[in-house]
Design an enzyme around this catalytic site. Structure first.
Site, mmCIF file in Angstrom:
data_model
loop_
_atom_site.group_PDB
_atom_site.id
_atom_site.type_symbol
_atom_site.label_atom_id
_atom_site.label_comp_id
_atom_site.label_asym_id
_atom_site.label_seq_id
_atom_site.Cartn_x
_atom_site.Cartn_y
_atom_site.Cartn_z
ATOM 1 C CB SER A 174 -0.967 0.318 1.310
ATOM 2 O OG SER A 174 -1.349 1.328 1.264
ATOM 3 C CD GLN A 176 -4.720 5.237 0.368
ATOM 4 O OE1 GLN A 176 -5.301 4.176 1.188
ATOM 5 N NE2 GLN A 176 -5.310 5.547 -0.714
ATOM 6 C CG ASP A 327 -6.543 3.009 -7.843
ATOM 7 O OD1 ASP A 327 -7.032 2.086 -6.928
ATOM 8 O OD2 ASP A 327 -6.098 4.217 -7.637
ATOM 9 N NE ARG A 406 -9.829 4.669 -9.152
ATOM 10 C CZ ARG A 406 -9.269 5.834 -9.474
ATOM 11 N NH1 ARG A 406 -9.775 6.369 -10.592
ATOM 12 N NH2 ARG A 406 -8.749 6.455 -8.751
HETATM 13 C C1 S3P Z 1 -3.115 5.476 -3.530
HETATM 14 C C2 S3P Z 1 -2.855 4.184 -3.232
HETATM 15 C C3 S3P Z 1 -3.528 3.235 -3.650
HETATM 16 C C4 S3P Z 1 -4.717 3.585 -4.465
HETATM 17 C C5 S3P Z 1 -5.321 4.893 -4.455
HETATM 18 C C6 S3P Z 1 -4.395 6.018 -4.281
HETATM 19 C C7 S3P Z 1 -2.337 6.680 -3.208
HETATM 20 O O1 S3P Z 1 -4.192 2.805 -2.420
HETATM 21 O O2 S3P Z 1 -5.743 2.282 -4.743
HETATM 22 O O3 S3P Z 1 -6.351 5.222 -5.042
HETATM 23 O O4 S3P Z 1 -2.157 7.648 -3.807
HETATM 24 O O5 S3P Z 1 -1.134 6.513 -2.414
HETATM 25 P P1 S3P Z 1 -3.627 1.579 -1.451
HETATM 26 O O6 S3P Z 1 -2.237 2.288 -0.868
HETATM 27 O O7 S3P Z 1 -4.742 1.231 -0.317
HETATM 28 O O8 S3P Z 1 -3.165 0.622 -2.131
#
Ligand code: S3P
Length: 447
Positions: A174, A176, A327, A406
């Site tokens: 992830s 994030q 995504d 989406r």
């Molecule tokens: C994102 C990371 C992804 C993605 C999200 C945007 C980001 O999520 O699905 O739309 O900007 O860091 P995850 O970290 O949960 O995979």
């Protein structure tokens, strides 16, 4: 923020060829990060091509509430005066994150190493999403949380002052979570290390360097990426140009591949390799996608994409591609539904905790529109029509998109290649990432 106004059902009909040249709006991931880092730099940064969508507005509102000055100069151009790392102010009220998981998780990281208390709330979709994945490392850094047993919003966080550095191996692939820890590390004395067994989008690392932060990236013996930041770090203001969002371009790439006679150019699309796997998969399925005029914008690779109608073949998708197209699966499933033969996906458990359970919701949606789909615990198997139109939705029936932008856009594209058209129950969530979607579709659609 909860969805404003009444639901907006829309019917999307069988389309004539898609031609011409379009621009998709700025990258959502990069836009969030640009606002956050500019808000932490002392001085004025200018951001051009910023995505002006509800998710990004949630990030901007949170940074204003903690002291930054953020103003639109003209459409797409924003001026930000930051407060400096370590100087964020206590927000006066709860921070409403709307639908945005990226705002929530990254801001939790940013605020976790500042001695402020923040309350995070969100809409029904966001309030179901797991926050334990960020709470766990941020608690190790010293932040304190008041949260329900499911680790979901609403929650209250008391940032640590001082925070302690951690050496953390990601348990889920992830960006994030990785970004939350790196943002917390900016105001944490000592060496914070994030180990990433599967590489995820690296916009945070690229942009931190652009704002003058010092971080090192090494590859471990097991192939994992090891990102080290020595904190605290000051950020310098920076002018940033945001490239077009490949995740938004994806809907038009698939539309042009599927609609007979199409020849569409999508200009200025981000080509960061940690985001670009959909294009490789579609090419492996037989898609004609050419990259033209490669260049670098805002520290990110960019190109124009020329996409022509193609006969697609089903394939087995390597789970190793998952992170670099996380995504894009909803729209890939639409492409697979029109391909010849079987497409098999696996290793996609993470899709169940996105804005909706994207495996269950896309399986139901495509089945409802006449496709042949089997759902498994970790993926979908789709038997394509071999190019024949989908049946579409029956009169009076609509696709349940579960507040997921989406899913709504993917099923709108499915409508372009359906006999009867596809009715999407509510297009309002599209404003979170791609407010221009319907207008752009109107420009290229049904001539
Ligand atoms: C994102 C990371 C992804 C993605 C999200 C945007 C980001 O999520 O699905 O739309 O900007 O860091 P995850 O970290 O949960 O995979």
């Amino acid at each position: 923020m909860n969805m404003p106004g009444a639901t907006q059902p829309r019917r999307f009909c069988r389309s004539g060829p898609l031609h011409g040249r379009i621009l998709v709006p700025g990258d959502k991931s990069i836009s969030h990060r640009a606002i956050m880092l500019a808000s932490l730099a002392v001085g004025t940064s200018t951001i051009t091509g910023l995505l002006e969508s509800a998710d990004v507005t949630a990030t901007a509102a949170a940074m204003r509430a903690t002291g930054a000055s953020i103003e639109q100069v003209k459409p797409g151009v924003w001026r930000i005066d930051g407060v400096g790392v370590g100087s964020l102010l206590q927000p006066a009220a709860a921070l409403d994150m709307g639908n945005s998981g990226t705002s929530t998780r990254l801001l939790m990281g940013l605020f976790a190493s500042h001695g402020i208390q923040t309350v995070f709330t969100g809409d029904a979709s966001l309030s179901r999403r797991p926050m334990g994945r960020v709470i766990q490392p941020l608690a190790l850094m010293g932040a304190q949380f008041t949260v329900n047993a499911d680790d979901t919003l609403p929650l209250t966080m008391r940032g640590a002052d001082p925070a302690v550095p951690i050496h953390y191996r990601l348990q889920v692939a992830s960006a994030q979570v990785k970004s939350a820890i790196l943002l917390a590390a900016l105001n944490t004395a000592g060496s914070t290390i994030v180990v990433e067994p599967t590489p995820t989008r690296d916009h945070t690392e690229r942009m931190l360097r652009g704002f003058g932060a010092n971080l090192s990236i090494d590859i471990g013996d097991d192939g994992a990426r090891i990102i080290t930041m020595q904190g605290p770090q000051d950020l310098h203001p920076c002018d940033i140009e945001v490239p077009g969002d490949p995740s938004s371009a994806a809907f038009f790439v698939v539309a042009a591949l599927l609609v007979p006679g199409s020849d569409l150019t999508i200009a200025n699309v981000g080509m960061n390799p940690t985001r670009a796997a959909l294009l490789d998969v579609l090419r492996a399925m037989g898609g004609s996608i050419e990259e033209e005029d490669h260049r670098v914008i805002g520290g990110e690779p960019v190109a124009d994409l020329r996409v022509r109608h193609s006969e697609l073949k089903g394939i087995e998708i390597d789970p190793a591609s998952t992170a670099a197209m996380i995504d894009e699966f909803p729209i890939l499933f639409v492409a697979a539904a029109l391909a010849s033969g079987r497409t098999v996906t696996q290793g996609l458990e993470e899709l169940r905790v996105k804005e909706s359970d994207r495996l269950a919701v896309m399986s139901a949606a495509l089945t409802f529109a006449g496709a042949s789909v089997e759902e498994h615990a970790d993926g979908l198997t789709i038997e394509g029509t071999g190019g024949a139109m989908l049946r579409g939705t029956l009169p009076g029936q609509s696709i349940a998109t579960m507040l997921d932008h989406r899913i709504a856009m993917s099923m709108a594209i499915a409508g372009l290649v359906s006999e009867a058209g596809v009715t999407v129950d509510d297009m309002r969530p599209v404003a979170t990432s791609f407010p221009q979607f319907e207008r752009l579709l109107g420009d290229v659609q049904c001539r």
